[in-house]
Design a protein around this motif. Sequence first.
Motif, short mmCIF file in Angstrom:
data_model
loop_
_atom_site.label_atom_id
_atom_site.label_comp_id
_atom_site.label_asym_id
_atom_site.label_seq_id
_atom_site.Cartn_x
_atom_site.Cartn_y
_atom_site.Cartn_z
N CYS A 199 -6.18 -4.37 -15.76
CA CYS A 199 -4.97 -4.36 -14.89
C CYS A 199 -3.73 -4.69 -15.48
N GLY A 205 0.90 -1.15 -0.03
CA GLY A 205 0.01 0.09 0.05
C GLY A 205 0.93 1.07 -0.12
N PHE A 232 1.89 2.18 -15.59
CA PHE A 232 2.33 2.63 -14.48
C PHE A 232 4.06 2.26 -14.25
N GLN A 261 1.00 -2.88 -7.40
CA GLN A 261 -0.44 -3.15 -7.00
C GLN A 261 -1.27 -3.52 -8.33
N CYS A 262 -1.14 -3.22 -9.26
CA CYS A 262 -2.10 -3.69 -10.69
C CYS A 262 -1.91 -5.09 -10.80
N SER A 284 5.75 4.76 -12.06
CA SER A 284 5.36 4.41 -10.73
C SER A 284 5.37 2.77 -10.39
N HIS A 302 3.30 4.25 -1.51
CA HIS A 302 3.57 4.69 -2.69
C HIS A 302 4.87 5.68 -2.90
N PRO A 333 5.60 1.08 -7.69
CA PRO A 333 4.78 0.69 -6.62
C PRO A 333 3.17 0.45 -6.86
N ARG A 334 2.91 1.31 -7.88
CA ARG A 334 1.38 1.27 -8.37
C ARG A 334 1.30 0.08 -9.41
N ALA A 335 2.28 -0.08 -10.28
CA ALA A 335 2.57 -1.22 -11.14
C ALA A 335 2.44 -2.53 -10.28
N LEU A 395 -2.50 -1.26 -17.11
CA LEU A 395 -2.40 -0.38 -16.17
C LEU A 395 -0.93 -0.74 -15.67
N LYS A 396 -0.63 -2.14 -15.46
CA LYS A 396 0.75 -2.47 -14.84
C LYS A 396 1.69 -1.80 -16.02
#
Length: 242
Positions: free
Chosen positions: A174, A39, A181, A191-192, A185, A41, A187-189, A177-178
């Motif tokens: 997803c 979680g 990101f 998460q995806c 980013s 970022h 961390p966001r990648a 988006l991976k």
Amino acid sequence: MRSFSPWALLPLGFSIGTATGLWAVYFTALYNNIVVPLGSHSRNESLYPPFISVTGNFPPGSCYFSMVMNLAAFAGLVIGFLRYLQLKNRLSRAWLNVAGLVLFSASCFGMTVVGNFQLFILTRIHDSGTLLTFGMGLLYCWLQAGITLRVNLKGEGKKVGALRFLLSGLITLCLALKYIFIMFSLPRAAQCQWALVMFFLIYVGTFAIDFRHSHFDAVCTDQPEPPEDSGTSMLEQELQRL
């Protein structure tokens, strides 16, 4: 009313068991200060982003990761074959059923590659396994969603098909988006990627809806050929009666 088939527990066990194993690998890496929390970022130069392959790259998590992926690949292969048998006498276009079996088998093979060849040691081989797992798996999801509507098993095709189309769309989103990101980013990648895998596991778990109607049997015989009056095997007869 036909009794509930225990084979419905196989897809559920696959999804729950694989998800539990992957999260155990993640928390092992988190406990050993290898990756940042999922979680988070913020960037930490001393820790890696929490990609699934990264959490399974270092011992002892790498040992658990290999075991989880190998077991998932085997169970997935069994599920894919049973799904093929279930559709064998229901689908007019047999090549669609064969294509589904090939796609999911390739995806399962990719799982073993991902699990046994660590990202930071054999990057190209690991990435090829990732491509097989996600690429072939995504195609399989869309194909099975369409087949579900076409077959309409027990009149549930529209509802189950709509659910699988929704999950296929989320998996595709997803995945896209991976890769978007990952350019700015990590961390966001990550998460995806986790969301992608969880949606995929949920998708495979939906086969429990179909498997609860089917009973699969194996027949062993010493005869080189089945008796002439048998017609079809017990397994095919059971599937035809559904």
